[in-house]
Motif scaffolding. Sequence first.
Motif, PDB file in Angstrom:
ATOM      1  N   ASN A  24       0.858  -1.179   0.000  1.00 14.01           N
ATOM      2  CA  ASN A  24       0.000   0.000   0.000  1.00 14.01           C
ATOM      3  C   ASN A  24       0.904   1.242   0.000  1.00 14.01           C
ATOM      4  OD1 ASN A  24      -1.486   2.240   1.254  1.00 14.01           O
ATOM      5  ND2 ASN A  24      -3.121   0.743   1.500  1.00 14.01           N
ATOM      6  N   SER A  31       1.038   3.196   3.255  1.00 10.82           N
ATOM      7  CA  SER A  31       1.391   2.477   4.484  1.00 10.82           C
ATOM      8  C   SER A  31       2.578   3.158   5.169  1.00 10.82           C
ATOM      9  CB  SER A  31       1.754   1.032   4.149  1.00 10.82           C
ATOM     10  OG  SER A  31       2.906   1.016   3.321  1.00 10.82           O
ATOM     11  N   GLY A  71      -9.230  -7.057  -0.854  1.00  8.22           N
ATOM     12  CA  GLY A  71      -8.478  -6.767   0.374  1.00  8.22           C
ATOM     13  C   GLY A  71      -7.659  -5.484   0.236  1.00  8.22           C
ATOM     14  N   SER A 113      -8.318  -2.354   2.935  1.00  6.58           N
ATOM     15  CA  SER A 113      -7.385  -2.094   4.035  1.00  6.58           C
ATOM     16  C   SER A 113      -6.616  -0.788   3.860  1.00  6.58           C
ATOM     17  CB  SER A 113      -6.394  -3.269   4.134  1.00  6.58           C
ATOM     18  OG  SER A 113      -5.294  -2.907   4.938  1.00  6.58           O
ATOM     19  N   ASN A 114      -6.842   0.149   4.781  1.00 14.38           N
ATOM     20  CA  ASN A 114      -5.993   1.350   4.828  1.00 14.38           C
ATOM     21  C   ASN A 114      -4.770   0.966   5.643  1.00 14.38           C
ATOM     22  OD1 ASN A 114      -7.923   2.892   3.469  1.00 14.38           O
ATOM     23  ND2 ASN A 114      -8.996   3.311   5.391  1.00 14.38           N
ATOM     24  N   GLN A 115      -3.879   0.262   4.982  1.00 17.02           N
ATOM     25  CA  GLN A 115      -2.778  -0.395   5.702  1.00 17.02           C
ATOM     26  C   GLN A 115      -2.043   0.547   6.664  1.00 17.02           C
ATOM     27  OE1 GLN A 115       0.745  -1.885   3.495  1.00 17.02           O
ATOM     28  NE2 GLN A 115       0.128  -3.919   4.169  1.00 17.02           N
ATOM     29  N   VAL A 143      -7.646   0.341  13.283  1.00  8.39           N
ATOM     30  CA  VAL A 143      -9.027  -0.091  12.986  1.00  8.39           C
ATOM     31  C   VAL A 143      -9.743  -0.285  14.324  1.00  8.39           C
ATOM     32  CG1 VAL A 143      -8.818  -1.179  10.704  1.00  8.39           C
ATOM     33  CG2 VAL A 143      -8.159  -2.472  12.708  1.00  8.39           C
ATOM     34  N   ARG A 170     -12.112  -5.867  14.358  1.00  5.83           N
ATOM     35  CA  ARG A 170     -12.056  -6.801  13.228  1.00  5.83           C
ATOM     36  C   ARG A 170     -13.345  -6.701  12.408  1.00  5.83           C
ATOM     37  NH1 ARG A 170     -10.623 -11.667  11.281  1.00  5.83           N
ATOM     38  NH2 ARG A 170      -8.617 -11.519  12.299  1.00  5.83           N
ATOM     39  N   LEU A 216     -13.355  -4.016   9.830  1.00  5.25           N
ATOM     40  CA  LEU A 216     -12.558  -4.389   8.668  1.00  5.25           C
ATOM     41  C   LEU A 216     -13.371  -5.324   7.767  1.00  5.25           C
ATOM     42  CD1 LEU A 216      -9.691  -3.706   7.794  1.00  5.25           C
ATOM     43  CD2 LEU A 216      -8.881  -5.718   9.007  1.00  5.25           C
ATOM     44  N   ARG A 262     -15.991  -3.424   5.865  1.00  2.00           N
ATOM     45  CA  ARG A 262     -15.363  -2.673   4.764  1.00  2.00           C
ATOM     46  C   ARG A 262     -15.089  -3.624   3.586  1.00  2.00           C
ATOM     47  NH1 ARG A 262     -14.008   1.898   2.223  1.00  2.00           N
ATOM     48  NH2 ARG A 262     -11.910   1.833   1.377  1.00  2.00           N
ATOM     49  N   PHE A 263     -14.656  -4.845   3.910  1.00  2.22           N
ATOM     50  CA  PHE A 263     -14.387  -5.848   2.870  1.00  2.22           C
ATOM     51  C   PHE A 263     -15.695  -6.163   2.123  1.00  2.22           C
ATOM     52  CE2 PHE A 263     -13.790 -10.062   1.103  1.00  2.22           C
ATOM     53  CZ  PHE A 263     -12.471 -10.060   0.666  1.00  2.22           C
TER      54      PHE A 263
END
Length: 214
Positions: free
Chosen positions: A80, A83, A136, A140-142, A146, A149, A152, A155-156
């Motif tokens: 990312n 990141s 994924g 994911s805002n790596q 968060v 879980r 996340l 969001r997925f």
Amino acid sequence: MTDIKISDLRKQYKKDSLEDTELPEDPVVLFRKWFEEAIEAEVTEPNAMALATVTGAETPNVRMVLMKGLEDHSISFYTNYESRKAKELAAHPVAACTIWWAELERQIRFSGKVEKLTVAESEDYFRSRPRESQIGAWASNQSTPVASRGDLQSRFKEMEEKFEGKEIPRPDFWGGYKIVFETIEFWQGRPGRLHDRLLYQQSAGNWNRQRLAP
Ligand SMILES: Cc1cc2nc3c(=O)[nH]c(=O)nc-3n(C[C@H](O)[C@H](O)[C@H](O)COP(=O)(O)O)c2cc1C
């Protein structure tokens, strides 16, 4: 841990050696050979490597990534672009990596300058990824916090629905880097801790080679 004494853990390395007569001029030849042998030996995740970067505070930071290409004199990996590692690479475009293949008692270390791959290269690789991994990447805002879980997972799911029945485009914030080799060191474990260490260093287009004390 009940009775485990960590200081007593030791292993004798004796699988192979690295003879001066078998060393190529170009370290990439040996890198490829060792990589092929790691695959033959069915090493777990043979392309996993620890990637060290320099932070703004000039302290090191390290994490695992997967090597996804070995071209000419560079290796590539994907991540990312927002990141923590990406921020560190933007400020200090250099990296050092270590690969450890326990089954072969071998370590490879390398370092060099880091550049982003081209958009076309990142797109090509993104297209080759399983759909789940593509979703994924969007979800994911790596490296950011968060709440849970569950957040996340929601969001997925949101991204799964958004792209349902469609080809998933590469997010602008996701892509590859290449590390252009400046040094590569090959380490082969040997009995009595007299390991073989061969360091190659790039200098004016040539590779200088030195054997180092273990
Ligand atoms: C075996 C292994 C392979 C990994 N491969 C990658 C990878 O290729 N790219 C990536 O962004 N993160 C990968 N990760 C996750 C990273 O180690 C790390 O958690 C993540 O990139 C965030 O790092 P950062 O906050 O320093 O940017 C991998 C983790 C493991 C354990």
